[in-house]
Design a protein around this motif. Sequence first.
Motif, PDB file in Angstrom:
ATOM      1  N   HIS A  74       0.800  -1.229   0.000  1.00  0.00           N
ATOM      2  CA  HIS A  74       0.000   0.000   0.000  1.00  0.00           C
ATOM      3  C   HIS A  74       0.830   1.275   0.000  1.00  0.00           C
ATOM      4  O   HIS A  74       0.276   2.375   0.063  1.00  0.00           O
ATOM      5  CB  HIS A  74      -0.940   0.005   1.207  1.00  0.00           C
ATOM      6  N   ALA A  75       2.153   1.130  -0.061  1.00  0.00           N
ATOM      7  CA  ALA A  75       3.042   2.292  -0.081  1.00  0.00           C
ATOM      8  C   ALA A  75       2.788   3.213   1.114  1.00  0.00           C
ATOM      9  O   ALA A  75       2.840   4.432   0.995  1.00  0.00           O
ATOM     10  CB  ALA A  75       2.918   3.067  -1.387  1.00  0.00           C
ATOM     11  N   VAL A  76       2.497   2.620   2.263  1.00  0.00           N
ATOM     12  CA  VAL A  76       2.427   3.384   3.503  1.00  0.00           C
ATOM     13  C   VAL A  76       3.865   3.568   3.985  1.00  0.00           C
ATOM     14  O   VAL A  76       4.614   2.595   4.079  1.00  0.00           O
ATOM     15  CB  VAL A  76       1.596   2.647   4.577  1.00  0.00           C
ATOM     16  N   ARG A  77       4.254   4.791   4.259  1.00  0.00           N
ATOM     17  CA  ARG A  77       5.623   5.024   4.703  1.00  0.00           C
ATOM     18  C   ARG A  77       5.839   4.425   6.091  1.00  0.00           C
ATOM     19  O   ARG A  77       4.916   4.324   6.897  1.00  0.00           O
ATOM     20  CB  ARG A  77       5.931   6.517   4.722  1.00  0.00           C
ATOM     21  N   ALA A  78       7.097   4.051   6.369  1.00  0.00           N
ATOM     22  CA  ALA A  78       7.415   3.393   7.629  1.00  0.00           C
ATOM     23  C   ALA A  78       7.012   4.249   8.826  1.00  0.00           C
ATOM     24  O   ALA A  78       6.485   3.735   9.815  1.00  0.00           O
ATOM     25  CB  ALA A  78       8.901   3.060   7.686  1.00  0.00           C
ATOM     26  N   VAL A  79       7.246   5.560   8.751  1.00  0.00           N
ATOM     27  CA  VAL A  79       6.883   6.429   9.873  1.00  0.00           C
ATOM     28  C   VAL A  79       5.372   6.463  10.061  1.00  0.00           C
ATOM     29  O   VAL A  79       4.877   6.635  11.187  1.00  0.00           O
ATOM     30  CB  VAL A  79       7.424   7.860   9.662  1.00  0.00           C
ATOM     31  N   PHE A  92      -2.602   5.654  -3.517  1.00  0.00           N
ATOM     32  CA  PHE A  92      -1.667   5.674  -2.408  1.00  0.00           C
ATOM     33  C   PHE A  92      -1.714   6.967  -1.603  1.00  0.00           C
ATOM     34  O   PHE A  92      -1.009   7.093  -0.600  1.00  0.00           O
ATOM     35  CB  PHE A  92      -0.244   5.440  -2.912  1.00  0.00           C
ATOM     36  N   GLY A  93      -2.518   7.934  -2.061  1.00  0.00           N
ATOM     37  CA  GLY A  93      -2.614   9.190  -1.333  1.00  0.00           C
ATOM     38  C   GLY A  93      -1.349  10.018  -1.395  1.00  0.00           C
ATOM     39  O   GLY A  93      -1.038  10.764  -0.462  1.00  0.00           O
ATOM     40  N   ILE A  94      -0.595   9.915  -2.489  1.00  0.00           N
ATOM     41  CA  ILE A  94       0.635  10.678  -2.624  1.00  0.00           C
ATOM     42  C   ILE A  94       0.387  11.949  -3.427  1.00  0.00           C
ATOM     43  O   ILE A  94      -0.636  12.076  -4.099  1.00  0.00           O
ATOM     44  CB  ILE A  94       1.747   9.842  -3.305  1.00  0.00           C
ATOM     45  N   HIS A  95       1.316  12.875  -3.375  1.00  0.00           N
ATOM     46  CA  HIS A  95       1.170  14.127  -4.111  1.00  0.00           C
ATOM     47  C   HIS A  95       1.259  13.842  -5.604  1.00  0.00           C
ATOM     48  O   HIS A  95       2.099  13.043  -6.047  1.00  0.00           O
ATOM     49  CB  HIS A  95       2.262  15.116  -3.700  1.00  0.00           C
ATOM     50  N   PRO A  96       0.396  14.486  -6.412  1.00  0.00           N
ATOM     51  CA  PRO A  96       0.439  14.269  -7.867  1.00  0.00           C
ATOM     52  C   PRO A  96       1.816  14.525  -8.475  1.00  0.00           C
ATOM     53  O   PRO A  96       2.195  13.863  -9.445  1.00  0.00           O
ATOM     54  CB  PRO A  96      -0.597  15.260  -8.403  1.00  0.00           C
ATOM     55  N   LYS A  97       2.564  15.463  -7.909  1.00  0.00           N
ATOM     56  CA  LYS A  97       3.897  15.754  -8.442  1.00  0.00           C
ATOM     57  C   LYS A  97       4.812  14.542  -8.312  1.00  0.00           C
ATOM     58  O   LYS A  97       5.607  14.249  -9.218  1.00  0.00           O
ATOM     59  CB  LYS A  97       4.493  16.950  -7.693  1.00  0.00           C
ATOM     60  N   ILE A  98       4.699  13.827  -7.191  1.00  0.00           N
ATOM     61  CA  ILE A  98       5.492  12.611  -6.999  1.00  0.00           C
ATOM     62  C   ILE A  98       5.046  11.538  -7.982  1.00  0.00           C
ATOM     63  O   ILE A  98       5.872  10.828  -8.573  1.00  0.00           O
ATOM     64  CB  ILE A  98       5.350  12.100  -5.553  1.00  0.00           C
ATOM     65  N   ALA A  99       3.722  11.419  -8.177  1.00  0.00           N
ATOM     66  CA  ALA A  99       3.197  10.430  -9.116  1.00  0.00           C
ATOM     67  C   ALA A  99       3.710  10.683 -10.525  1.00  0.00           C
ATOM     68  O   ALA A  99       4.109   9.755 -11.239  1.00  0.00           O
ATOM     69  CB  ALA A  99       1.673  10.457  -9.094  1.00  0.00           C
ATOM     70  N   VAL A 100       3.700  11.946 -10.946  1.00  0.00           N
ATOM     71  CA  VAL A 100       4.189  12.291 -12.285  1.00  0.00           C
ATOM     72  C   VAL A 100       5.668  11.959 -12.424  1.00  0.00           C
ATOM     73  O   VAL A 100       6.116  11.445 -13.453  1.00  0.00           O
ATOM     74  CB  VAL A 100       3.939  13.790 -12.582  1.00  0.00           C
ATOM     75  N   LYS A 101       6.439  12.221 -11.364  1.00  0.00           N
ATOM     76  CA  LYS A 101       7.873  11.921 -11.410  1.00  0.00           C
ATOM     77  C   LYS A 101       8.116  10.430 -11.643  1.00  0.00           C
ATOM     78  O   LYS A 101       8.990  10.047 -12.437  1.00  0.00           O
ATOM     79  CB  LYS A 101       8.545  12.355 -10.102  1.00  0.00           C
ATOM     80  N   TYR A 102       7.324   9.594 -10.985  1.00  0.00           N
ATOM     81  CA  TYR A 102       7.510   8.156 -11.147  1.00  0.00           C
ATOM     82  C   TYR A 102       7.028   7.669 -12.514  1.00  0.00           C
ATOM     83  O   TYR A 102       7.587   6.722 -13.071  1.00  0.00           O
ATOM     84  CB  TYR A 102       6.816   7.396 -10.015  1.00  0.00           C
ATOM     85  N   VAL A 103       6.007   8.306 -13.071  1.00  0.00           N
ATOM     86  CA  VAL A 103       5.595   7.955 -14.431  1.00  0.00           C
ATOM     87  C   VAL A 103       6.692   8.326 -15.418  1.00  0.00           C
ATOM     88  O   VAL A 103       6.984   7.576 -16.357  1.00  0.00           O
ATOM     89  CB  VAL A 103       4.271   8.655 -14.796  1.00  0.00           C
TER      90      VAL A 103
END
Length: 232
Positions: free
Chosen positions: A90-95, A208-219
């Motif tokens: 689920h891409a939940v961060r460890a923290v 995953f509830g991540i920022h769209p900017k991060i999603a675009v970077k991974y695409v």
Amino acid sequence: MDLRQITSDDIQAELDKRQGNVARGLLSVLRSVFRALKQERLIFRNPTAGIQAAAGTHLPLPLSSDRLAGALDRLNGPAARLIVGLVAIHAVRAVEVARLGLAHADLARRTLAVHRGEHIHTAYLDDLSTRLVADWLRERRRRWPHATNPHLLITAQTYRHPASVQISYCALRAAFDQIGLLPRQVWADRILYEAQESADPVHFARLFGIHPKIAVKYVHTAHPDKALPCIR
């Protein structure tokens, strides 16, 4: 049918016959049509105003067999399997895993409420994730039936701690050390895999509830040939 005679109830009835992206796509088209009609003064009221298509529930894709193959089987104990599983699936961060409360896991609805500041991201649990949570809850009750710490993950040092402290980062890292990976590596691998499979940053930004900017970077990383607009 004369478009001028269509009401909001008519539109809602059509949307209710469809699900997910299909319903949202239809609503988007209808909004454009009725907006144009209103601009031309062919209608006085846009019947799509205030209507929302129900959001689809997207379960995460399973990791491919060549990624983290057998990782959960190599982990010692249900706590370690849950920790790594939440990051890997689920891409939940460890923290964020450390901060999870016992009340945040709802097995009846198969959801996990991940708190991120004032925002709550709902992770929808697949069969494997549900089993990992259930296994840990059974172990938690067996080992510490009188635990007062409200966190989901507790240890022999924290289960009755007067300050109800969360599990330490070292304890989290110990789970990942068993498979020779860092939490950040597992998290990044999960996001990258989703980007390779879907190439739709909007989809896994919501998933995953991540920022769209991060999603675009991974695409961009997974599909360097695709030109996506920059998000500020």
